[in-house]
Design a protein around this motif. Structure first.
Motif, mmCIF file in Angstrom:
data_model
loop_
_atom_site.group_PDB
_atom_site.id
_atom_site.type_symbol
_atom_site.label_atom_id
_atom_site.label_comp_id
_atom_site.label_asym_id
_atom_site.label_seq_id
_atom_site.Cartn_x
_atom_site.Cartn_y
_atom_site.Cartn_z
ATOM 1 N N GLU A 231 -33.693 43.477 -35.902
ATOM 2 C CA GLU A 231 -33.252 42.544 -34.635
ATOM 3 C C GLU A 231 -32.909 41.184 -35.018
ATOM 4 N N SER A 232 -32.508 40.416 -34.236
ATOM 5 C CA SER A 232 -32.460 39.027 -34.588
ATOM 6 C C SER A 232 -33.814 38.210 -34.336
ATOM 7 N N ALA A 233 -34.118 37.341 -35.611
ATOM 8 C CA ALA A 233 -35.185 36.765 -35.579
ATOM 9 C C ALA A 233 -35.173 35.195 -35.315
ATOM 10 N N ASP A 234 -33.860 34.807 -34.817
ATOM 11 C CA ASP A 234 -33.608 33.461 -34.678
ATOM 12 C C ASP A 234 -34.592 32.529 -34.001
ATOM 13 N N TYR A 235 -35.305 33.104 -32.975
ATOM 14 C CA TYR A 235 -36.266 32.523 -31.877
ATOM 15 C C TYR A 235 -37.399 31.926 -32.828
ATOM 16 N N LEU A 236 -37.590 32.729 -33.960
ATOM 17 C CA LEU A 236 -38.779 32.191 -34.862
ATOM 18 C C LEU A 236 -38.700 30.711 -35.102
ATOM 19 N N GLN A 237 -37.621 30.277 -35.354
ATOM 20 C CA GLN A 237 -37.549 29.011 -35.716
ATOM 21 C C GLN A 237 -38.075 27.685 -34.870
ATOM 22 N N GLU A 238 -38.158 28.488 -33.598
ATOM 23 C CA GLU A 238 -38.681 27.824 -32.467
ATOM 24 C C GLU A 238 -40.076 27.277 -32.648
ATOM 25 N N ASN A 240 -43.812 26.191 -33.768
ATOM 26 C CA ASN A 240 -44.196 24.979 -34.439
ATOM 27 C C ASN A 240 -44.845 25.213 -35.555
ATOM 28 N N TYR A 241 -45.195 26.463 -35.824
ATOM 29 C CA TYR A 241 -45.762 26.634 -37.349
ATOM 30 C C TYR A 241 -45.046 27.310 -38.280
ATOM 31 N N ILE A 242 -43.610 27.460 -37.736
ATOM 32 C CA ILE A 242 -42.645 27.842 -38.932
ATOM 33 C C ILE A 242 -41.713 26.941 -39.391
ATOM 34 N N HIS A 243 -41.785 26.677 -40.494
ATOM 35 C CA HIS A 243 -40.646 25.511 -41.026
ATOM 36 C C HIS A 243 -39.521 25.800 -41.932
ATOM 37 N N GLU A 244 -38.885 25.049 -42.391
ATOM 38 C CA GLU A 244 -37.466 25.304 -43.224
ATOM 39 C C GLU A 244 -37.059 26.792 -43.039
ATOM 40 N N PHE A 245 -36.510 27.153 -41.831
ATOM 41 C CA PHE A 245 -36.092 28.490 -41.500
ATOM 42 C C PHE A 245 -34.596 28.611 -42.088
ATOM 43 N N ILE A 246 -34.386 29.387 -42.897
ATOM 44 C CA ILE A 246 -33.010 29.882 -43.146
ATOM 45 C C ILE A 246 -32.682 31.354 -43.014
ATOM 46 N N GLN A 247 -31.405 31.759 -42.493
ATOM 47 C CA GLN A 247 -31.183 32.855 -42.446
ATOM 48 C C GLN A 247 -30.070 33.781 -43.053
ATOM 49 N N GLU A 248 -29.818 34.683 -43.936
ATOM 50 C CA GLU A 248 -28.890 35.214 -44.644
ATOM 51 C C GLU A 248 -28.950 36.914 -44.013
ATOM 52 N N LYS A 249 -27.805 36.849 -43.237
ATOM 53 C CA LYS A 249 -27.559 38.390 -42.772
ATOM 54 C C LYS A 249 -28.709 38.791 -41.914
ATOM 55 N N ASP A 250 -29.369 39.947 -42.709
ATOM 56 C CA ASP A 250 -30.720 40.450 -41.811
ATOM 57 C C ASP A 250 -31.856 39.704 -42.515
ATOM 58 N N THR A 251 -31.831 39.140 -43.232
ATOM 59 C CA THR A 251 -33.064 38.560 -43.881
ATOM 60 C C THR A 251 -33.449 36.917 -43.680
ATOM 61 N N VAL A 252 -34.489 36.539 -43.167
ATOM 62 C CA VAL A 252 -35.006 35.276 -42.982
ATOM 63 C C VAL A 252 -36.099 34.791 -44.086
ATOM 64 N N PHE A 253 -35.781 33.436 -44.156
ATOM 65 C CA PHE A 253 -36.523 32.889 -45.232
ATOM 66 C C PHE A 253 -37.441 31.506 -44.467
ATOM 67 N N HIS A 260 -51.500 30.413 -39.451
ATOM 68 C CA HIS A 260 -50.974 31.029 -38.093
ATOM 69 C C HIS A 260 -50.354 32.441 -38.541
ATOM 70 N N THR A 261 -51.032 33.135 -39.396
ATOM 71 C CA THR A 261 -50.327 34.344 -40.083
ATOM 72 C C THR A 261 -50.530 35.505 -38.832
ATOM 73 N N GLU A 262 -51.535 35.489 -38.342
ATOM 74 C CA GLU A 262 -51.816 36.445 -37.211
ATOM 75 C C GLU A 262 -50.694 36.278 -36.009
ATOM 76 N N ASP A 263 -50.462 35.097 -35.726
ATOM 77 C CA ASP A 263 -49.448 34.728 -34.903
ATOM 78 C C ASP A 263 -48.301 35.339 -35.122
ATOM 79 N N LEU A 264 -47.751 35.247 -36.450
ATOM 80 C CA LEU A 264 -46.475 35.408 -36.846
ATOM 81 C C LEU A 264 -46.525 37.224 -36.767
ATOM 82 N N ILE A 265 -47.622 37.878 -37.316
ATOM 83 C CA ILE A 265 -47.612 39.225 -37.270
ATOM 84 C C ILE A 265 -47.187 39.827 -35.742
ATOM 85 N N GLN A 266 -47.964 38.990 -34.850
ATOM 86 C CA GLN A 266 -47.699 39.606 -33.348
ATOM 87 C C GLN A 266 -46.252 39.356 -32.927
#
Length: 299
Positions: A231-238, A240-253, A260-266
């Protein structure tokens, strides 16, 4: 009692402040990495610790004694290796090692000295005028490790050594720590500091910008994440604990604040995760956080 304690240390050269309110401690049996680029104030601090320069303000104590007033007394318990070793050109390397050790007034095991020469692949019979920078460093390192000390002060000690000799150096640092000695390691080789040190003090333009236990400071760095999802992960870049967001097809970096690792997993549970790769934070990330915006050094 701390082996080394620096409080509010400042040093002026004319109107220029080389050091401003520098403070940190080194405890018994601890290895402290003192890091920063050339010109940030590392060598100036070390010269004050050794009593070679007098502080403008603040205090430095070694073994509970004033580093300036009791310099001769405390030096009996210290082994020092500078970043650029100057030797007597007409003496052999072996003669200089013996001279350094006699100046410290310590008992030397001949077998240990010879073992060090073999490990560092050092020829003690040549005149010092013929030595490369790396061999000059070996003279100081062999003299430092040939007899026990309570505190090792090492200012860019592996400068000029090849990778194999750096490994020999690292093994001997671990050995002196096992014996209960303390080490102040000034270095710009971050991988070396990360591998050896318990604590770090980062200096920038004459000021300490971070200090403390290396593990505790890792929360200030960011984890590198590679995430492949259905699914789309675009909303993750919003977030505040995620930085330097880059998307390439179905993969994001992106970079993730490590606490905030636990927050990301959720957040990603409903995205159909195909692949999740994370790279743990490194000391280099913390260092570059303070230096990436400016390469300008200091005295």
């Amino acid at each position: 009692m701390s082996i080394l304690e620096i409080k509010n240390l400042s040093k002026l050269f004319g109107k220029h402040a080389a050091l401003e309110d520098v403070s940190f401690k080194l405890e018994e049996g601890e290895i402290l990495g003192f890091i920063g680029p050339n010109g940030a104030g590392k060598s100036t601090t070390i010269k004050i610790i050794l009593g070679m320069l007098k502080a403008t303000k603040g205090s430095v104590t070694l073994f509970g004694k004033d580093a300036w007033n009791k310099a001769v007394e405390v030096h009996k318990r210290i082994a020092y290796v500078p970043g650029d070793v100057n030797l007597w050109p007409n003496l052999t390397g072996g003669e200089v090692i013996d001279l350094f050790l006699s100046m410290r007034g310590v008992k030397v095991e001949t077998v240990k000295k010879e073992e060090l020469m073999k490990e560092f692949e050092f020829d003690p019979t040549k005149k010092c005028r013929s030595y490369s920078k790396g061999n000059r460093q070996k003279v100081a390192l062999i003299a430092a490790f040939a007899a026990d000390a309570d505190l090792y002060i090492l200012d860019e000690p592996t400068s000029g050594l090849d990778p194999l000799q750096e490994r020999v150096f690292q093994e001997h640092i671990k050995k002196v720590k096992e014996k209960g000695a303390s080490v102040l390691l000034s270095s710009h080789i971050l991988s070396e500091v990360e591998q050896l040190c318990d604590t770090v003090a980062i200096i920038r333009k004459g000021k300490i910008v971070e200090s403390g236990n290396l593990d505790d400071l890792r929360h200030l760095t960011r984890t590198q994440v590679k995430l492949q999802v259905k699914e789309s992960a675009d909303y993750l870049q919003e977030k505040n604990y995620i930085h330097e967001f880059i998307q390439e097809k179905d993969t994001v970096f992106f970079q993730l604040d490590s606490n905030h690792t636990e927050d990301l997993i959720q957040e990603i549970q409903g995205l159909g995760v195909l692949k999740f790769e994370s790279t743990p934070p490194k000391l280099e990330d913390l260092f570059m956080r303070h230096y990436s915006r400016s390469s300008e050094g200091d005295v």
